[in-house]
Write a protein that holds these residues in place. Structure first.
Motif, PDB file in Angstrom:
ATOM      1  N   LEU A  13       0.848  -1.185   0.000  1.00  0.00           N
ATOM      2  CA  LEU A  13       0.000   0.000   0.000  1.00  0.00           C
ATOM      3  C   LEU A  13       0.882   1.233   0.000  1.00  0.00           C
ATOM      4  N   ASP A  14       0.471   2.273  -0.704  1.00  0.00           N
ATOM      5  CA  ASP A  14       1.122   3.573  -0.611  1.00  0.00           C
ATOM      6  C   ASP A  14       0.309   4.395   0.368  1.00  0.00           C
ATOM      7  N   GLY A  15       0.977   5.090   1.264  1.00  0.00           N
ATOM      8  CA  GLY A  15       0.252   5.887   2.232  1.00  0.00           C
ATOM      9  C   GLY A  15       1.090   7.041   2.719  1.00  0.00           C
ATOM     10  N   GLU A  16       0.522   7.810   3.624  1.00  0.00           N
ATOM     11  CA  GLU A  16       1.204   8.957   4.207  1.00  0.00           C
ATOM     12  C   GLU A  16       1.148   8.814   5.720  1.00  0.00           C
ATOM     13  N   VAL A  17       2.260   9.092   6.377  1.00  0.00           N
ATOM     14  CA  VAL A  17       2.313   9.062   7.833  1.00  0.00           C
ATOM     15  C   VAL A  17       1.640  10.327   8.346  1.00  0.00           C
ATOM     16  N   VAL A  26       0.351   5.171  10.313  1.00  0.00           N
ATOM     17  CA  VAL A  26      -0.036   4.888   8.931  1.00  0.00           C
ATOM     18  C   VAL A  26      -1.268   3.994   9.024  1.00  0.00           C
ATOM     19  N   THR A  27      -2.323   4.346   8.319  1.00  0.00           N
ATOM     20  CA  THR A  27      -3.547   3.561   8.352  1.00  0.00           C
ATOM     21  C   THR A  27      -3.472   2.439   7.318  1.00  0.00           C
ATOM     22  N   VAL A  28      -3.803   1.234   7.757  1.00  0.00           N
ATOM     23  CA  VAL A  28      -3.860   0.074   6.864  1.00  0.00           C
ATOM     24  C   VAL A  28      -5.260  -0.521   6.942  1.00  0.00           C
ATOM     25  N   PRO A  29      -5.630  -1.359   5.987  1.00  0.00           N
ATOM     26  CA  PRO A  29      -6.977  -1.937   6.008  1.00  0.00           C
ATOM     27  C   PRO A  29      -7.241  -2.758   7.276  1.00  0.00           C
ATOM     28  N   LYS A  30      -8.459  -2.712   7.748  1.00  0.00           N
ATOM     29  CA  LYS A  30      -8.847  -3.443   8.948  1.00  0.00           C
ATOM     30  C   LYS A  30      -8.585  -4.943   8.797  1.00  0.00           C
ATOM     31  N   VAL A  37       3.681  -6.723   9.696  1.00  0.00           N
ATOM     32  CA  VAL A  37       3.917  -5.766   8.617  1.00  0.00           C
ATOM     33  C   VAL A  37       5.308  -5.167   8.756  1.00  0.00           C
ATOM     34  N   LYS A  38       5.799  -4.560   7.686  1.00  0.00           N
ATOM     35  CA  LYS A  38       7.036  -3.793   7.685  1.00  0.00           C
ATOM     36  C   LYS A  38       6.703  -2.436   7.084  1.00  0.00           C
ATOM     37  N   VAL A  39       7.310  -1.391   7.621  1.00  0.00           N
ATOM     38  CA  VAL A  39       7.095  -0.042   7.112  1.00  0.00           C
ATOM     39  C   VAL A  39       8.438   0.478   6.615  1.00  0.00           C
ATOM     40  N   VAL A  40       8.459   0.976   5.384  1.00  0.00           N
ATOM     41  CA  VAL A  40       9.692   1.503   4.788  1.00  0.00           C
ATOM     42  C   VAL A  40       9.475   2.970   4.440  1.00  0.00           C
ATOM     43  N   ARG A  41      10.307   3.859   4.993  1.00  0.00           N
ATOM     44  CA  ARG A  41      10.221   5.280   4.665  1.00  0.00           C
ATOM     45  C   ARG A  41      10.935   5.500   3.337  1.00  0.00           C
TER      46      ARG A  41
END
Length: 51
Positions: A13-17, A26-30, A37-41
């Protein structure tokens, strides 16, 4: 150019912090609840009052 990472996964997913109290999120689907998960800046933060 930044570092290159290779991650095996199921979905991207592409998102914004966004600001969240004294932190950020960061919002992800319920439906992802309970998943690992992993988050990459991928860019530098634009916020001016960083800690």
């Amino acid at each position: 150019m930044g570092n290159r990472f290779e991650i095996d996964g199921e979905e991207v997913l592409d998102g914004e912090v966004k600001e969240f109290g004294n932190s950020a999120h960061v919002t992800v689907p319920k439906r992802w609840r309970g998943a690992d998960v992993k988050v990459v800046r991928i860019s530098d933060p634009t916020e001016t009052d960083q800690e």
